[in-house]
Design an enzyme around this catalytic site. Structure first.
Site, mmCIF file in Angstrom:
data_model
loop_
_atom_site.group_PDB
_atom_site.id
_atom_site.type_symbol
_atom_site.label_atom_id
_atom_site.label_comp_id
_atom_site.label_asym_id
_atom_site.label_seq_id
_atom_site.Cartn_x
_atom_site.Cartn_y
_atom_site.Cartn_z
ATOM 1 N N LYS A 166 -5.285 34.078 16.609
ATOM 2 C CA LYS A 166 -6.374 33.830 17.556
ATOM 3 C C LYS A 166 -7.367 34.986 17.551
ATOM 4 O O LYS A 166 -8.582 34.781 17.507
ATOM 5 C CB LYS A 166 -5.814 33.616 18.968
ATOM 6 C CG LYS A 166 -6.886 33.275 19.993
ATOM 7 C CD LYS A 166 -6.342 33.270 21.420
ATOM 8 C CE LYS A 166 -5.347 32.190 21.677
ATOM 9 N NZ LYS A 166 -4.991 32.079 23.120
ATOM 10 N N GLU A 201 0.923 42.353 12.648
ATOM 11 C CA GLU A 201 1.746 41.836 11.560
ATOM 12 C C GLU A 201 0.960 40.853 10.696
ATOM 13 O O GLU A 201 1.013 40.895 9.464
ATOM 14 C CB GLU A 201 3.001 41.150 12.113
ATOM 15 C CG GLU A 201 3.926 42.056 12.900
ATOM 16 C CD GLU A 201 3.634 42.065 14.389
ATOM 17 O OE1 GLU A 201 4.538 42.382 15.164
ATOM 18 O OE2 GLU A 201 2.477 41.739 14.784
ATOM 19 N N GLY A 217 -0.183 30.917 22.565
ATOM 20 C CA GLY A 217 0.349 30.910 21.212
ATOM 21 C C GLY A 217 1.554 30.014 21.028
ATOM 22 O O GLY A 217 1.676 29.305 20.022
ATOM 23 N N ARG A 218 2.463 30.021 21.996
ATOM 24 C CA ARG A 218 3.685 29.228 21.842
ATOM 25 C C ARG A 218 3.452 27.738 22.026
ATOM 26 O O ARG A 218 4.377 26.941 21.884
ATOM 27 C CB ARG A 218 4.760 29.743 22.790
ATOM 28 C CG ARG A 218 4.353 29.878 24.247
ATOM 29 C CD ARG A 218 5.383 30.737 24.990
ATOM 30 N NE ARG A 218 5.020 31.017 26.371
ATOM 31 C CZ ARG A 218 4.214 32.012 26.757
ATOM 32 N NH1 ARG A 218 3.646 32.788 25.844
ATOM 33 N NH2 ARG A 218 3.970 32.236 28.035
ATOM 34 N N GLU A 247 9.824 33.714 26.481
ATOM 35 C CA GLU A 247 8.514 34.344 26.659
ATOM 36 C C GLU A 247 7.809 33.772 27.877
ATOM 37 O O GLU A 247 7.013 34.458 28.526
ATOM 38 C CB GLU A 247 7.664 34.137 25.400
ATOM 39 C CG GLU A 247 6.422 35.021 25.362
ATOM 40 C CD GLU A 247 5.744 35.032 24.006
ATOM 41 O OE1 GLU A 247 5.981 35.970 23.226
ATOM 42 O OE2 GLU A 247 4.977 34.090 23.731
ATOM 43 N N HIS A 270 32.500 25.986 14.061
ATOM 44 C CA HIS A 270 33.388 26.911 13.360
ATOM 45 C C HIS A 270 32.946 28.354 13.553
ATOM 46 O O HIS A 270 33.325 29.233 12.778
ATOM 47 C CB HIS A 270 33.437 26.543 11.873
ATOM 48 C CG HIS A 270 34.023 25.190 11.617
ATOM 49 N ND1 HIS A 270 35.370 24.998 11.380
ATOM 50 C CD2 HIS A 270 33.456 23.961 11.614
ATOM 51 C CE1 HIS A 270 35.600 23.704 11.205
ATOM 52 N NE2 HIS A 270 34.458 23.051 11.349
ATOM 53 N N LYS A 277 3.899 46.948 21.612
ATOM 54 C CA LYS A 277 2.763 47.071 20.687
ATOM 55 C C LYS A 277 2.048 48.413 20.880
ATOM 56 O O LYS A 277 1.682 49.083 19.918
ATOM 57 C CB LYS A 277 1.784 45.923 20.909
ATOM 58 C CG LYS A 277 2.302 44.551 20.516
ATOM 59 C CD LYS A 277 1.242 43.490 20.791
ATOM 60 C CE LYS A 277 1.719 42.099 20.448
ATOM 61 N NZ LYS A 277 0.691 41.065 20.728
#
Length: 552
Positions: free
Chosen positions: A209, A215, A270-271, A356, A387, A515
């Site tokens: 955005k 990153e 964002g999510r 979040e 398992h 950050k």
């Protein structure tokens, strides 16, 4: 009005506390024995999904009190506010209108008195044109060969949601394109992706955005350098790099042509961005028609959440059940257990969506909560988990409510594989409910040939308490429509819980401090001096980094 006062001060909360004392030691196995209609009483259908919530530690009175709590907390009004574009994200003074991205109605949706639907629909049309050109080989790489690979560069919501939908809908990939998701700032990740690719036939989509996420920008810059070092030119960048961003200037400075930049809006978190042009890699893989079906599935769940009475509202029911366990049983985790290989990325996406959103301890009014909020979300796929971690689910000292998620039909019917898979899903939820008493264990061991004396010693190890709650979500098959409704279901469940707890589910200030500190630590790692105002532990680790780097 929602969010007024403390959650613990409303009458329904007091009534639920007393009710919890009354039923906390009762066993669900006894309830099922007394009520053969319990499944019919506690299940609901919506948007192609069915939720069986009968295996929960609830009775009719529990449901009544939870619904009263929802009313007293103003949940119906809060839901209306969400859909009407009120600034429910108060700390950032924004609406949360991801539902507008899949609005197939004729309703106007206003942001600052402007109807945003024309722009939303125009963006989907641009996505359609883009996908048509790539998928029909009308847009090619710099040596005129068709694209074979697409690299989506993003992180967080611009990575997890599209990656989930891409894997969930793998049977619908029909373009011949290979889709790769690059997120982690790790040289090994980018190396493993790029070493398999040909720059002349690779398309990159930079998804940020702000076009400044550390990153994403670092990975995009490395991909740009790789492209230029391996045959591409500066003039070719606009043919091989596109973007989804609100920052057009930064994207164009990077070398992306303005006409190849798709918009992102500040009223979409964002999510929740899968439904926007952030879903472009998915649309390239499955085609725009299937992408629209994904949106229609989400829209169907939106309409259910918006209009269904609370007692029949699937996201609300799931939200209330989660609150019941977190706030009255002291539960601190919730397991997501998809019994479908294609849905294997669902737990990771829901981790971000839930943790979040509701990993908060301050209310919208700025007060410290005096109750617990969002649980830890975890899980795994299919019988693999049986398992591994299911042992803790059955016999651990903590209990974790579970969501079993299963399509009743497979895209790949082989022999009786799918019947075995579904049988494992159903039997796991049955075992969590039923358990095994010590007497049952003794009788089972003796029946197997063990002496009574030996059985008495071993039996306590085989006791399984049961009475451990679970939901089962099922649907005919994982199609674009059902996957869309499934993801939207959890979005609304999380939002409803945030409304009940009185927290802002649409900001994420907790990610900012790391950050900020990360930039200072990076400077120390890349320099030779250690900052005096960094704590001793971090300084020690920085020195270790310097030492080991020098030894290589």
């Amino acid at each position: 009005m929602a969010y007024q006062g403390s959650l613990t001060s409303v009458q329904a909360w007091q009534d639920l506390q007393q009710h919890h004392q009354d039923i906390r030691d009762q066993h669900m196995r006894d309830w099922f024995a007394k009520d053969p209609q319990r499944f019919e009483r506690f299940h609901v259908e919506a948007a192609g999904l069915t939720l069986d919530y009968s295996k929960n530690r609830i009775n009719q009175h529990t449901v009544q009190l939870l619904l009263e709590l929802a009313q007293q907390r103003g949940l119906p009004g809060a839901i209306r506010n969400l859909f009407q574009g009120e600034h429910v994200n108060r700390s950032e003074d924004r609406p949360a209108l991801h539902t507008a991205l899949r609005n197939f109605s004729e309703r106007e949706i206003l942001v600052n008195d402007v109807n945003i639907m024309p722009e939303v629909r125009h963006t989907v049309h641009r996505m359609e044109e883009f996908c048509w050109k790539i998928r029909r080989n009308q847009w090619r790489g710099y040596d005129n060969r068709p694209f074979t690979d697409v690299v989506s560069i993003g992180i967080g919501g611009s990575f997890l949601g599209p990656k989930l939908a891409s894997s969930a809908l793998k049977p619908y990939w029909d373009s011949g394109l290979n889709i790769h998701y690059l997120a982690n700032i790790d040289g090994s990740h980018i190396t493993e992706i790029l070493k398999r690719l040909d720059p002349a036939t690779t398309l990159f989509i930079v998804q940020s955005k702000s076009f400044g996420t550390q990153e994403t920008l670092k990975n995009a810059t490395a991909c740009r350098r790789w492209f230029l070092d391996n045959g591409g030119s500066e003039q070719d960048l606009s043919r091989h790099f596109t973007a989804v961003s609100a920052n057009v200037q930064k994207a164009t400075e990077f070398g992306i042509a303005e006409e190849n930049i798709f918009p992102m809006w500040d009223w979409v978190g964002g999510r929740y961005s899968l439904w926007s042009a952030m879903g472009l890699p998915l649309a390239l893989a499955i085609g725009i028609d299937n992408f629209r079906d994904l949106l229609r599935g989400a829209y169907a769940m939106d309409e259910h959440f918006r209009t269904a009475p609370l007692a029949e509202n699937m996201p609300v029911i799931m939200a209330l059940l989660g609150l019941w366990y977190v706030n009255f049983f002291g539960v601190n985790s919730h397991a997501i257990l998809p019994y479908d290989h294609y849905l294997r990325s669902l737990p990771a996406h829901l981790q971000q969506l839930d943790m979040e959103s509701n990993g908060k301890s301050i209310t919208l009014d700025g007060n410290q909560v005096d109750y617990h909020t969002g649980p830890i979300i975890w899980g795994g796929v299919g019988t693999n988990g049986q398992h591994a971690f299911h042992q803790l689910l059955h016999q651990g000292t903590h209990f974790s409510p579970c969501d079993f998620i299963v399509p009743m039909c497979s895209h790949n019917p082989i022999d009786n594989f799918h019947a075995m898979l579904v049988s494992n899903c159903l039997s796991q939820s049955q075992a969590l409910l039923q358990g095994k008493s010590e007497q049952e264990a003794i009788e089972e061991l003796i029946a197997s040939g063990m002496s009574k004396a030996e059985a008495l010693v071993l039996a306590p190890q085989k006791v399984i308490p049961g009475n451990r709650p679970s939901n089962t979500l099922y649907f005919p098959k994982a199609t674009p429509h059902t996957v869309g409704s499934l993801i939207a279901l959890y979005e609304h469940k999380v939002a409803a819980q945030g409304m009940l707890w009185g927290v802002n589910s649409f900001d994420q200030w907790g990610v900012e401090l790391g950050k900020q500190l990360g930039n200072r630590v990076l400077s120390a790692l890349e320099g030779e001096t250690i900052a005096d105002d960094i704590d001793g532990s971090t300084n020690g680790l920085i020195r270790a980094f310097h030492k080991m780097q020098q030894q290589l």
